[in-house]
Design a protein around this motif. Structure first.
Motif, PDB file in Angstrom:
ATOM      1  N   GLU A 250       0.785  -1.308   0.018  1.00  0.00           N
ATOM      2  CA  GLU A 250       0.032   0.161   0.116  1.00  0.00           C
ATOM      3  C   GLU A 250       1.034   1.146  -0.067  1.00  0.00           C
ATOM      4  OE1 GLU A 250      -3.354   2.284   2.767  1.00  0.00           O
ATOM      5  OE2 GLU A 250      -2.871   0.123   2.992  1.00  0.00           O
ATOM      6  N   LEU A 251       0.395   2.203  -0.834  1.00  0.00           N
ATOM      7  CA  LEU A 251       1.292   3.352  -0.993  1.00  0.00           C
ATOM      8  C   LEU A 251       0.266   4.613  -1.137  1.00  0.00           C
ATOM      9  CD1 LEU A 251       4.032   4.704  -0.974  1.00  0.00           C
ATOM     10  CD2 LEU A 251       4.083   4.512  -3.354  1.00  0.00           C
ATOM     11  N   SER A 252      -0.221   5.192  -0.064  1.00  0.00           N
ATOM     12  CA  SER A 252      -1.223   6.339  -0.019  1.00  0.00           C
ATOM     13  C   SER A 252      -0.584   7.476  -0.223  1.00  0.00           C
ATOM     14  CB  SER A 252      -1.920   6.206   1.548  1.00  0.00           C
ATOM     15  OG  SER A 252      -0.832   6.507   2.475  1.00  0.00           O
ATOM     16  N   PRO A 253      -1.296   8.560  -0.356  1.00  0.00           N
ATOM     17  CA  PRO A 253      -0.987   9.756  -0.614  1.00  0.00           C
ATOM     18  C   PRO A 253      -0.248  10.274   0.761  1.00  0.00           C
ATOM     19  CG  PRO A 253      -3.209   9.656  -1.365  1.00  0.00           C
ATOM     20  CD  PRO A 253      -3.258   8.452  -0.733  1.00  0.00           C
ATOM     21  N   LYS A 254      -0.664  10.025   1.689  1.00  0.00           N
ATOM     22  CA  LYS A 254       0.126  10.467   3.046  1.00  0.00           C
ATOM     23  C   LYS A 254       1.590   9.645   3.066  1.00  0.00           C
ATOM     24  CE  LYS A 254      -0.025   9.573   8.108  1.00  0.00           C
ATOM     25  NZ  LYS A 254      -0.691   8.958   9.166  1.00  0.00           N
ATOM     26  N   SER A 255       1.750   8.592   2.562  1.00  0.00           N
ATOM     27  CA  SER A 255       2.945   7.751   2.443  1.00  0.00           C
ATOM     28  C   SER A 255       3.795   8.446   1.493  1.00  0.00           C
ATOM     29  CB  SER A 255       2.756   6.151   2.274  1.00  0.00           C
ATOM     30  OG  SER A 255       2.200   5.729   3.330  1.00  0.00           O
ATOM     31  N   LEU A 256       3.245   8.878   0.043  1.00  0.00           N
ATOM     32  CA  LEU A 256       4.006   9.270  -0.858  1.00  0.00           C
ATOM     33  C   LEU A 256       4.583  10.668  -0.361  1.00  0.00           C
ATOM     34  CD1 LEU A 256       1.644   8.747  -3.851  1.00  0.00           C
ATOM     35  CD2 LEU A 256       3.709   7.777  -3.838  1.00  0.00           C
ATOM     36  N   ASP A 257       3.839  11.650   0.302  1.00  0.00           N
ATOM     37  CA  ASP A 257       4.283  12.722   0.796  1.00  0.00           C
ATOM     38  C   ASP A 257       5.657  12.512   1.531  1.00  0.00           C
ATOM     39  OD1 ASP A 257       2.637  14.175  -0.454  1.00  0.00           O
ATOM     40  OD2 ASP A 257       1.479  15.028   1.127  1.00  0.00           O
TER      41      ASP A 257
END
Length: 605
Positions: A250-257
């Protein structure tokens, strides 16, 4: 023997003077026996002692700068033997209030001290102008590798004390005091981190190329072990995070930031260390440490309304004005303390926000071109630098495709009325382009820009609704399907709009279906917007030249819009004609090579 031979008169006088001196010294140095009774002892301080004691001088030969830290009264005239209150400072006396909060103690202490820069040694042959306060932003291409890091570090140093001109005369460039240097990630690091995230989702973690770039740069400069350890820890944290992505898939927008933030955080630590090596006092800061706070929109966060105030407070409390704060661009913290990114133009926004908070004289954005140009130099090899534009003109240029500051990034500078200068890090001597409230009102056309690969949608009412009902129904469907418009032209029963390539095909298809219930819809692909940044009050002269040029070369205009901004006129033409249209107009308007008459102020020129 002494009684038989009394001392001469001169000897007696000398002995008396010695006794009086001893008594006087005792009067000014109270013994511990009477310290408790004496609450307001006085100390005599000579003029020489008073003038020299408060200063701490950092004399760096390589940077040719002397930085002074002095008390508030360092410039005041001080009389010889001035008395200062020394109550409670004698040995054995402690006046500290242990119940007071430590932060308040520090605040009170700092309020009594002024830290200022009182002088700069001038480089031989350099200008003696007073330095101006600036923030400086450098993008990824300016920091691509070790060579570029070194170039930018020395560029910053040279701007603080510009070298003389080639003929030996004083430099024409104003010296600067960089209050903050805002750095993007090195080169293509952000793209590499995003690619690493995609690979982690596929079960593979590999950041060796990033390690080579950053740790190799540390080795090239033989940076201090502490800097290397800081960078290595960030890279290890990045790798650990990617292993987590690999495991949970999983790679959410939060994790991408959080993932992309490692690029900027490594970059500023390397840049600060290199600046210190060459004699420019510098300290690395993550943006949140200097007050950059955002909302909770991961991937495209907005600065909180009180961010300018928080930046001002943090700089006043944490950053010595004589030390260059090297700050991460593009990132911040949200209200939960999580890392966010500011979206397109984020590093420029960081620079202008810090500049507005510190009320600097100028925000400098360093790119890889000589400022704002009259056209895209990749297409128009003869494109010319534009020395002076208004905020409004720069916003329109950026919106319609020019590589200038994003309109949102200019807002803090606009509101604080601080000029922004766009300069070339590859050609620092070029004057660049100044963006302010004024611009150059004498110029008929400022620049030509374009947006390619757009769609043109014509919407014609089938029910002959009044303009109010028709327009309301059309835009309700646009809002429902979350489709935005670039350029618009309308009449009572028809509307033409352009849609850029960022719009999702499914959304456009659904919009067409909804509009078809009350209108005829025609969608034309492969169109382009050609925009002239111009003085709309002179539009008749501009349009006469433009349409004569288009007619001469068979370029058909399918839609035109003269916007409410009063600084742009846009033309919709076929995508396969856009290059020819730009080249012909640029030659005519900027190069003096025109095969039609140019109309200016109602006259053929």
């Amino acid at each position: 023997a002494m009684a038989a031979h009394p001392l001469p008169l001169a000897g007696m006088m000398a002995l008396s003077l010695l006794l009086l001196a001893a008594l006087a010294a005792d009067a000014f140095v109270p013994s511990s026996h009477h310290l408790g009774r004496q609450q307001h002892a006085k100390t005599v301080v000579s003029n020489d002692q008073r003038r020299h004691a408060p200063f701490h001088i950092i004399d760096n030969v390589r940077s040719s700068q002397i930085l002074y830290m002095a008390e508030d009264d360092d410039a005041e005239e001080i009389d010889d033997a001035e008395e200062i209150d020394d109550a409670g400072r004698d040995a054995g006396t402690d006046t500290t209030d242990t119940s007071e909060d430590p932060s308040e103690v520090i605040s009170k202490y700092k309020s009594k001290i002024s830290v200022r820069r009182t002088g700069t040694k001038a480089r031989p042959g350099s200008s003696a102008q007073t330095p101006i306060d600036v923030t400086m932003k450098f993008g990824g291409s300016s920091l691509a590798n070790a060579e570029r890091i070194d170039h930018v570090a020395n560029l910053i140093k040279d701007r603080t004390n510009p070298p003389p001109n080639e003929d030996g005369s004083p430099s024409d460039e104003n010296p600067v005091r960089p209050r903050a240097v805002i750095c993007s990630a090195m080169g293509k690091t952000t793209n590499s981190l995003l690619a690493a995230g995609e690979m982690a989702l596929e079960g593979q973690v590999d950041i060796e190329a990033l390690r080579t770039l950053h740790l190799g740069t540390c080795s090239t400069f033989d940076l201090p072990e502490r800097t290397r350890n800081d960078v290595e820890k960030l890279l290890n944290d990045c790798e650990d995070m990617l292993n987590g992505v690999r495991l949970i898939q999983e790679l959410s927008p939060k994790s991408l930031d959080q993932l992309v933030s490692y690029g900027e955080r490594c970059s500023v630590r390397i840049m600060a260390a290199r600046l210190n090596q060459i004699g420019v006092p510098a300290q690395a800061f993550d943006a949140w440490d200097v007050g950059v706070f955002t909302d909770d929109t991961y991937g495209d966060a907005k600065l909180l309304p009180d961010t300018i105030a928080s930046i001002k407070d943090r700089f006043e409390g944490r950053v010595d004005p004589n030390v260059v704060a090297v700050v991460t661009g593009f990132i911040g913290h949200n209200t939960k303390g999580k890392i966010t990114t500011l979206g397109r133009g984020g590093s420029d926004l960081t620079a202008t926000a810090i500049g507005a908070a510190l009320k600097v004289d100028e925000v400098q954005v360093w790119k890889d071109v000589d400022g704002i140009l009259t056209a895209d130099p990749r297409l128009v090899k003869t494109a010319l630098p534009v020395s002076h534009v208004s905020y409004e003109e720069a916003s329109e240029l950026a919106y319609f495709g020019a590589q200038v500051l994003h309109p949102i990034a200019m807002q803090p500078a606009l509101h604080a009325e601080i000029p922004v200068r766009v300069k070339n890090s590859y050609n620092p001597s070029a004057p660049g382009s100044l963006i302010d409230n004024v611009g150059n009102p004498r110029r008929m056309v400022t620049a030509i820009t374009c947006k390619r690969n757009i769609k043109l949608m014509d919407i014609t009412s089938l029910q002959m609704l009044g303009a109010y009902g028709f327009l309301g129904a059309v835009f309700a469907d646009f809002e429902k399907n979350k489709v935005s418009v670039d350029v618009l032209a309308s009449s009572e029963v028809s509307i033409s709009v352009t849609l850029d390539k960022k719009q999702k095909e499914n959304d456009i298809t659904q919009l067409q279906d909804d509009l078809s219930k009350f209108a005829e819809v025609e969608l034309r692909q492969d169109r382009a917007i050609l925009t002239l940044i111009t003085d709309v009050s002179r539009s008749s002269d501009v349009l006469a030249t433009v349409f004569a040029t288009f007619s001469m070369h068979g370029i058909q205009v399918e839609m035109m819009s003269q916007g409410a901004s009063k600084v742009n006129i846009s033309f919709i033409i076929r995508d396969d004609q856009i290059d020819d249209a730009i080249l012909k107009l640029h030659a005519c308007l900027f190069e003096g090579v025109c095969d039609v008459a140019i109309i200016e102020d109602g006259h053929i020129v």
